[in-house]
Structures are given as structure tokens and as C-alpha cells.
Write an enzyme that holds these catalytic residues in place. Sequence first.
Site, mmCIF file in Angstrom:
data_model
loop_
_atom_site.group_PDB
_atom_site.id
_atom_site.type_symbol
_atom_site.label_atom_id
_atom_site.label_comp_id
_atom_site.label_asym_id
_atom_site.label_seq_id
_atom_site.Cartn_x
_atom_site.Cartn_y
_atom_site.Cartn_z
ATOM 1 N N ASP A 145 36.128 13.318 -10.709
ATOM 2 C CA ASP A 145 37.571 13.578 -10.601
ATOM 3 C C ASP A 145 38.026 14.775 -11.446
ATOM 4 O O ASP A 145 39.099 15.317 -11.204
ATOM 5 C CB ASP A 145 38.372 12.343 -11.051
ATOM 6 C CG ASP A 145 38.016 11.102 -10.253
ATOM 7 O OD1 ASP A 145 37.471 11.239 -9.144
ATOM 8 O OD2 ASP A 145 38.272 9.989 -10.743
ATOM 9 N N GLY A 188 39.422 11.304 -6.159
ATOM 10 C CA GLY A 188 40.059 12.005 -7.270
ATOM 11 C C GLY A 188 41.047 11.149 -8.055
ATOM 12 O O GLY A 188 41.631 11.607 -9.024
ATOM 13 N N GLN A 292 30.985 11.668 -1.445
ATOM 14 C CA GLN A 292 31.282 12.729 -2.419
ATOM 15 C C GLN A 292 30.546 12.550 -3.740
ATOM 16 O O GLN A 292 30.450 13.473 -4.540
ATOM 17 C CB GLN A 292 32.782 12.741 -2.737
ATOM 18 C CG GLN A 292 33.615 13.200 -1.590
ATOM 19 C CD GLN A 292 35.044 12.699 -1.683
ATOM 20 O OE1 GLN A 292 35.915 13.391 -2.176
ATOM 21 N NE2 GLN A 292 35.300 11.488 -1.230
HETATM 22 O O1 F6P Z 1 36.447 7.993 -10.715
HETATM 23 C C1 F6P Z 1 35.540 8.325 -9.729
HETATM 24 C C2 F6P Z 1 35.874 7.672 -8.434
HETATM 25 O O2 F6P Z 1 34.926 8.089 -7.485
HETATM 26 C C3 F6P Z 1 37.296 7.911 -7.930
HETATM 27 O O3 F6P Z 1 37.454 9.191 -7.376
HETATM 28 C C4 F6P Z 1 37.469 6.753 -6.987
HETATM 29 O O4 F6P Z 1 38.816 6.377 -6.816
HETATM 30 C C5 F6P Z 1 36.713 5.656 -7.682
HETATM 31 O O5 F6P Z 1 35.774 6.258 -8.544
HETATM 32 C C6 F6P Z 1 35.983 4.720 -6.745
HETATM 33 O O6 F6P Z 1 35.423 3.711 -7.492
HETATM 34 P P1 F6P Z 1 34.415 2.619 -6.906
HETATM 35 O O7 F6P Z 1 33.048 3.260 -6.844
HETATM 36 O O8 F6P Z 1 34.478 1.532 -7.887
HETATM 37 O O9 F6P Z 1 34.905 2.258 -5.539
#
Ligand code: F6P
Length: 366
Positions: A145, A188, A292
Site C-alpha cells: 500500500d 491500497g 497484486q
Molecule cells: O495491506 C495490504 C493489503 O493487500 C491491502 O491492500 C488489502 O486491503 C489487504 O491487505 C487485504 O488483506 P487480506 O490479505 O487479509 O485480505
Amino acid sequence: MEKKKKLLVLTGGGDCPGLNAVIRGIAKRARREKDWEVYGSIEAFNGVFRDPVEIIKLTRKITGGIHVRGGTILKTTNKGNPINYPMPQSDGTIKMVDRSEELVKKIHSLGFDAVINIGGDGSQRISQVLHKRGLNIIGVPKTIDNDLAATDLTFGFQTAVQIATDSFDKLVTTAESHHRVMIMEVMGRDAGWIALHTAIAGGAEVCIIPEIPYDINKIVDRIHRRYKGGRGFVNIVISEGAKPKDGTVTSSTGEKGSEHVRLGGVAYTLSKQLKEAGCTAEIRETVLGHIQRGGSPIAFDRVLASLFGVHAFELVIQQKFGRMVSYRNNDITSVPLEEATKAPSFVKRDSHLVRAAKGLGISFGD
Ligand code: F6P
């Protein structure tokens, strides 16, 4: 023979391209000092809590060549916060318990002289508490992010932007061929860095970020101007945390994540709102999601992560504990953990990036 000093390394929070390059950087730099041995705790601090512990020695064989690999060889979790640790109870419920003192005691009893915690803002807040409890700890920031104010860049961000840009390029093909509006949602959280960089790199017509709540009518106007004469196409990049003026963020699952609500699905919200506001063009939505964060880090992130790893170990031998490695003004340096966790970094409306994007004709829907 003199007793060697022991360093424990761990990765916490979400995975991120470049984590393995940091681990390798630490291990390689440490091998140049004859009196240090480096170990890794599996799944953040869970490896220390487990009985028997899950801790591995980071030998040459284990860390060799890992800088090109995505993910983390040490595994990770965002459910292992030692200050608020989920403990299953005999009645089947889960009780959240502060295990930070127990953790510090156990790390000391295992003979570790220092710890390097590679993780995002949540992990570095944990580092700060553990440092106050007497642990010799160094933080290394990670997040795709790029939303930590204490460092100009985090590794993983450029890889995420590259993946998003490559995906954007592919969506342009369909937009052009079918005269469609293609909406691409990127990650992000509350920061629009990935969306903004991708919009500039890909050449989007519209970029929607959390820092600039959008007016749906302005976006419809922009689309209709592009479709004048019956033909046209529009590519939109939207950040998962974006919201309309007087509106709220979209969470399609409604689930609570480790710290915040899980974002995702705003591309579909925007699509619906565009139709309701009179957009007549055909619209398709793509949510990029964890793509991503996956796969091999690009060269820039391998370099930044390797520099962070080497610097983190050098802070250990200089005994500069309670600090987080940082990239500032084209230099690798460090900041106290309190400063590291104080403020997030958001896109500013009047920043050179937003001004340049507007200069390129990108609409923010404001
Ligand atoms: O903080 C990194 C991130 O990839 C964010 O961009 C996203 O909202 C979140 O983590 C997703 O988290 P998880 O892998 O727990 O779904």
C-alpha cells in the site's frame, strides 16, 4: 569456542513481494560476522508460542536464491498479535489475551539476543510494545500500500503497481475493441498510491482514490464526453477504499479483517452508480485482488528489500534497538518505532502527482 549470538527473524501481517529478499539480506550480512547465527520464527510469533517451538536456522541452503521468490519462506499471519492473542477456551469461545510479557520471556529463555520484525504498521506497533517490554527489536516496514509516512517507499509497492499496470494494459484492449467502460479495482486500503501510479502509467481516463471522494455525475460527464459521436472507450482505475461524496466504503464480504473491515467490490458499486446516474455505455468490472501481492518482486523491490535487510542487521550489531529501517531522500536510514507508527501516508489533493495526473487529462471525479 566463544558462544554465538542469536538473532530471530519473522514476517507478520499480509505477504508482500520482497519479504524473502529481506530475509536473505539479513542472513547474508550476518554471515559476514563470525559471532552471529540467524533463525526464523514460523508464522510470525506463533512459532515462538508453539510447543515445541517452530523456529528454523536460516542456513545458506535455506536462504540461497530466495530473493526472487514471492511470499515468505517463514510464512505469516495477521492473527498472531501477541498483545491481543486469540486463545481458544474450553467452552469453545475465543478469548483475546495479552501475551506480550510471556513472549518476551520466552524469546529470552530461548537465548535470542535480538529480533527483526518484518511487517506493516500493525506489526511495527507490536514491535514498539515488545521493545518497551525489554526486547531488543528492529522493525522492517513492508506493505504494497506504500502508506507509511516514516519511509518514502515500501518494498512490494512497485511490484503491485507493475502488476496492476500490466493488467490495465490488457483491459484497454477490450475497452477499445468493444467501446466499453472498463473499471479496474486495485488494493491500497485507505491510500490511493497504487491506483494513482497505475492510472498515470497505464493512461487511464478516470482515477478514483479514497483521498478524493467522487461525484458520480462528474464521472458520467467525463465518460459521455469521450463517447461523443457514438464511439469511444474509457478505462477507470479505482482504489478499493474509494467512496462517493457523502457515501461510505464498499466491503462486499462485510467481514472484519484482522484490524479493519475487509475492503473489496467497489468496482461493482461504481458500475451500479454509473448506470443509475445515466451512463449509457456498456460497463465491465475487474477486481485484481491478491494478484497484486503475488509472485516474484520486480528488480526495484528486490534491491530495496535487500538494502533493508542488510541495514536492519547493521542496526542489530550497532545495538540501535527500538528503530525501524526507512528509505528517505534516496538513502537507507532508520527512525524510532514511535515515529514509524505515528502517521500513515496518504495522497494529497494538491501533490505534484495529482496535479500531473490532472495535467494528463485524468479525472478524479471531483
Ligand atoms: O495491506 C495490504 C493489503 O493487500 C491491502 O491492500 C488489502 O486491503 C489487504 O491487505 C487485504 O488483506 P487480506 O490479505 O487479509 O485480505
